[in-house]
Design an enzyme around this catalytic site. Structure first.
Site, PDB file in Angstrom:
ATOM      1  N   SER A  13       0.830  -1.205   0.000  1.00 24.64           N
ATOM      2  CA  SER A  13       0.000   0.000   0.000  1.00 24.64           C
ATOM      3  C   SER A  13       0.863   1.252   0.000  1.00 24.64           C
ATOM      4  O   SER A  13       0.362   2.329  -0.298  1.00 24.64           O
ATOM      5  CB  SER A  13      -0.861   0.038   1.265  1.00 24.64           C
ATOM      6  OG  SER A  13      -1.551  -1.154   1.447  1.00 24.64           O
ATOM      7  N   HIS A  52      -1.683  -2.980  -6.823  1.00 21.92           N
ATOM      8  CA  HIS A  52      -2.274  -2.682  -5.514  1.00 21.92           C
ATOM      9  C   HIS A  52      -3.793  -2.817  -5.571  1.00 21.92           C
ATOM     10  O   HIS A  52      -4.488  -1.956  -6.118  1.00 21.92           O
ATOM     11  CB  HIS A  52      -1.855  -1.261  -5.101  1.00 21.92           C
ATOM     12  CG  HIS A  52      -2.373  -0.857  -3.774  1.00 21.92           C
ATOM     13  ND1 HIS A  52      -2.780   0.416  -3.475  1.00 21.92           N
ATOM     14  CD2 HIS A  52      -2.580  -1.575  -2.634  1.00 21.92           C
ATOM     15  CE1 HIS A  52      -3.202   0.473  -2.232  1.00 21.92           C
ATOM     16  NE2 HIS A  52      -3.096  -0.722  -1.708  1.00 21.92           N
ATOM     17  N   GLU A  99      -4.387  -0.134  -8.431  1.00 23.35           N
ATOM     18  CA  GLU A  99      -3.332   0.798  -8.826  1.00 23.35           C
ATOM     19  C   GLU A  99      -2.171  -0.025  -9.390  1.00 23.35           C
ATOM     20  O   GLU A  99      -1.661  -0.922  -8.707  1.00 23.35           O
ATOM     21  CB  GLU A  99      -2.838   1.608  -7.619  1.00 23.35           C
ATOM     22  CG  GLU A  99      -3.815   2.671  -7.152  1.00 23.35           C
ATOM     23  CD  GLU A  99      -3.305   3.435  -5.930  1.00 23.35           C
ATOM     24  OE1 GLU A  99      -3.467   4.656  -5.894  1.00 23.35           O
ATOM     25  OE2 GLU A  99      -2.760   2.812  -5.002  1.00 23.35           O
ATOM     26  N   ASN A 104      -3.714   5.957  -1.092  1.00 27.50           N
ATOM     27  CA  ASN A 104      -3.286   6.049   0.311  1.00 27.50           C
ATOM     28  C   ASN A 104      -2.711   7.406   0.666  1.00 27.50           C
ATOM     29  O   ASN A 104      -2.702   7.783   1.840  1.00 27.50           O
ATOM     30  CB  ASN A 104      -2.321   4.923   0.648  1.00 27.50           C
ATOM     31  CG  ASN A 104      -3.096   3.712   1.115  1.00 27.50           C
ATOM     32  OD1 ASN A 104      -3.773   3.761   2.130  1.00 27.50           O
ATOM     33  ND2 ASN A 104      -3.063   2.649   0.332  1.00 27.50           N
TER      34      ASN A 104
END
Ligand code: NAI
Length: 353
Positions: A124, A145, A157, A195
């Site tokens: 992450s 991700h 991602e 994130n």
């Protein structure tokens, strides 16, 4: 459009926890012979059980044919032997969010897989550039991700490090599309895109708890019902895993030069220290023990509905309010302005200037 990974290419997913089991589910369901690896036998059992449960749910709801259900399970194999990565063209790691552990794993994998195999990380927050550094073929490393729960969340991602080959990014992008996902390409910056934005969101929510603005159930209810979020921040943290989320927070905090907006929360640190990691440990902000009552938000008792309003004639700008009250079926008692210079709504008195 660059080629996706052929559907019958073997894929390995390392780490049979929350994310790895979901990613293995996705790969196996879309046709890949899939090896799910973990060093912990109990984690493998839990991973397999959670995939079986999700697949059975889809079959029972009619979203997966019984044949596809059985074929998916037949394509899935559990392993604790890293050497099983040998024939895999794609290895996705979803192990602990620790840069040293992930780097060690990639170094071991490089000695086992073909030169053109892709090594992807579900990290992450850890720099893809750093994960690739020191490998013989760093261009093969990229982020892939997924979001939690991986079988249901569309976004993925695809993260390029400084030296990631463009062809690797393209292959992962096309593969994620073929897996029914919505891939977005991002550069390896702290927290990537999601994130980076999500950390201050968690931090601000946790700050309201630190300041005792309200309790966790109330905060969740507010964000769900007034903010339009599908889940409140506390139940989401419980789903993600408070330990995993904390490690990501610390990693992004460090990578952004300890900017205070990204600072970890003491409440979260205490929960993790106590072993309350969220759903996976049976307790986080909330308890997940069988028979646990649902968290109840603290709301004010509803006021009794006002039956009558007394209003002088000509209340100026407040006339629109009086009209709305009348339209809502409330009795309006008009009095001469000389008699009264206030609006009486139940017990509340509004002075008119
Ligand atoms: P988890 O704690 O549920 O599972 C991790 C698993 O990896 C455990 O079963 C552990 O036994 C295994 N493991 C640890 N080291 C290993 C090794 N060297 N070799 C093989 N297996 C090993 O963790 P979770 O939540 O699945 O997270 C995994 C990764 O995915 C982390 O990098 C995390 O940041 C990332 N991630 C987590 C999300 C979440 O919502 N939990 C969302 C998106 C990414």
């Amino acid at each position: 459009m660059p080629a996706r990974l052929p559907q019958d290419t073997p894929v390995m997913v390392i780490g049979a926890g929350t994310m790895g089991s979901g990613i293995a589910h996705v790969a196996a369901r879309t046709g890949h012979p899939t090896v799910l690896l973990d060093l912990d036998a109990a984690a493998l059992d839990r991973g397999r059980a959670s995939i079986e449960k999700d697949l059975a749910f889809l079959r029972d709801k009619g979203r997966l044919t019984p044949e596809a259900h059985d074929a998916t399970l037949a394509r899935l194999r559990l392993s604790s032997e890293l050497a099983d990565a040998g024939p895999c063209a794609l290895v996705i790691e979803a192990i602990v969010e620790d840069v040293a552990v992930k780097r060690r794993l990639f170094a071991q994998l490089e000695a086992l897989v073909a030169d053109d195999a892709i090594l992807a990380s579900n990290t992450s927050s850890i720099s893809i550039t750093e994960l690739a550094a020191g490998l013989a073929h760093p261009g093969r490393v990229a982020g892939m991700h997924f979001f939690n729960p991986a079988p249901r969340m569309a976004l993925v991602e695809i993260v390029a490090g400084l030296v990631t080959d463009a062809a690797v990014v393209d292959t992962l992008h096309s593969t994620a599309l073929a897996w029914g996902k919505t891939p977005v390409i991002a550069q390896s910056t702290p927290g990537f895109v999601v994130n980076r934005v999500a950390r201050p969101y968690y931090a601000e929510n946790l700050r309201t708890l630190t300041e005792h603005a309200c309790d966790a159930a109330t905060l969740d209810a507010l964000l769900r019902e007034a903010g339009g979020f599908a889940m409140g921040p506390c139940e989401l943290l419980d789903l993600i895993g408070l330990d995993v989320n904390l490690m990501v927070t610390k990693s992004v905090f460090g990578a952004l030069g300890f900017d205070g907006r990204y600072a970890p929360s003491l409440i979260q640190e205490e929960l993790v220290r106590s072993g309350r990691l969220g759903r996976k440990s049976g307790h986080g902000f909330f308890s997940y023990a069988p028979q646990s009552p649902k968290p109840v938000p603290r709301t004010a008792a509803p006021e009794a509905v006002v039956a009558r309003v007394t209003a002088p004639h000509r209340v100026g700008g407040l006339e629109a309010l009086v009209d709305r009250l009348a339209a809502a079926g409330i009795e309006i008692r008009r009095v001469p302005r000389e008699e009264s210079a206030h609006l009486q709504i139940g017990d509340a008195r509004v002075e008119l200037s």
